[in-house]
Scaffold this active site. Structure first.
Site, PDB file in Angstrom:
ATOM      1  CE  LYS A  83     -26.706 -12.092  94.947  1.00  0.00           C
ATOM      2  NZ  LYS A  83     -27.168 -10.759  94.572  1.00  0.00           N
TER       3      LYS A  83
HETATM    4  O1  G3P Z   1     -27.274  -7.428  94.781  1.00  0.00           O
HETATM    5  C1  G3P Z   1     -26.933  -7.361  96.109  1.00  0.00           C
HETATM    6  C2  G3P Z   1     -26.569  -6.008  96.618  1.00  0.00           C
HETATM    7  O2  G3P Z   1     -25.523  -5.472  95.861  1.00  0.00           O
HETATM    8  C3  G3P Z   1     -27.692  -5.053  96.888  1.00  0.00           C
HETATM    9  O3  G3P Z   1     -27.252  -3.760  97.142  1.00  0.00           O
HETATM   10  O4  G3P Z   1     -27.657  -1.344  97.384  1.00  0.00           O
HETATM   11  O5  G3P Z   1     -29.588  -2.937  97.550  1.00  0.00           O
HETATM   12  O6  G3P Z   1     -27.891  -2.820  99.355  1.00  0.00           O
HETATM   13  P1  G3P Z   1     -28.160  -2.664  97.906  1.00  0.00           P
END
Ligand code: G3P
Length: 213
Positions: A83
């Site tokens: 990533k």
């Molecule tokens: O892993 C990336 C993403 O899904 C993070 O989500 O909920 O922290 O915005 P959030």
């Protein structure tokens, strides 16, 4: 739409994987930090559980550091995907990794332009963060839809991962839009499984069965 889990928790990943629909895993530094365990061991364990791509994120902000980290992470298992945030150094790193045969997932994508550039730089996956776009008063699903439309129009091979999913309807909408993948937190996967009418139905069937026999 394939279902990935957005988690670095081995117990959660194992539980969801046992249900047979899981196609991959994404992690991020926040999720890994929450586990308070050795990063490499966590990624290795996840790869041994799930038969599919496992995204592990670099921490470096510079090209060289990203590539060194990526090479070390890629050695853990053939399913590891790196990533990389979409920045100028990030795009350079994606390009270098592509040439080295290391698969990358362009992360922290908040616009169709970022997604297009990352795909053209060589990212195997691009991850628009739809929940975080909604958080700032913009439309995350509209960005996801634009990305899918552009990728379809130009037959771009990179797969789109709807990320930052905040509730079950985000998953439904991402699937309707045509997202190749959604990466979903454990708690939301559990919500997607559950329906009150299923519970009520089971209770009624059991009640009727017990009364008859
Ligand atoms: O892993 C990336 C993403 O899904 C993070 O989500 O909920 O922290 O915005 P959030």
């Amino acid at each position: 739409m394939r279902i990935f889990i957005d988690s670095a928790n081995i117990k959660e990943i194992r539980e969801i994987n046992d249900m047979g629909f899981l196609a991959g895993v994404t992690t991020n530094p926040t999720l890994v930090a929450r586990e308070k365990r050795d990063y490499f061991k966590v990624v290795k364990e996840i790869c041994e559980i799930v038969d599919g791509p496992v995204s592990a994120e670099v921490i470096s902000a510079e090209v060289e550091g990203m590539v060194i980290e990526a090479e070390r992470l890629a050695e853990i298992h053939p399913n590891v995907v790196i990533k990389i945030p979409v920045t100028e150094p990030g795009l350079q790193a994606i390009n270098i990794l592509k040439q080295k045969g290391i698969s990358s997932n362009a992360t922290l994508v908040f616009s169709a332009n970022q997604a297009l550039l990352a795909a053209r730089a060589g990212a195997a996956y691009v991850s628009p963060f739809i929940g975080r776009i909604d958080d700032i008063g913009n439309d995350g699903l509209a960005v996801l839809s634009d990305i899918i439309e552009i990728f379809d129009q130009y037959m771009i091979d990179s797969e789109v991962i709807a990320a930052s999913i905040r509730h079950p309807m985000h998953a439904v909408a991402a699937a309707k839009i045509g997202s190749h993948i959604a990466t979903i937190p454990y708690s939301i996967i559990k919500q997607m499984i559950k329906h009150p009418l299923t519970d009520v139905g089971i209770e009624k069937f059991l009640h009727d069965w017990r009364q008859a026999f």
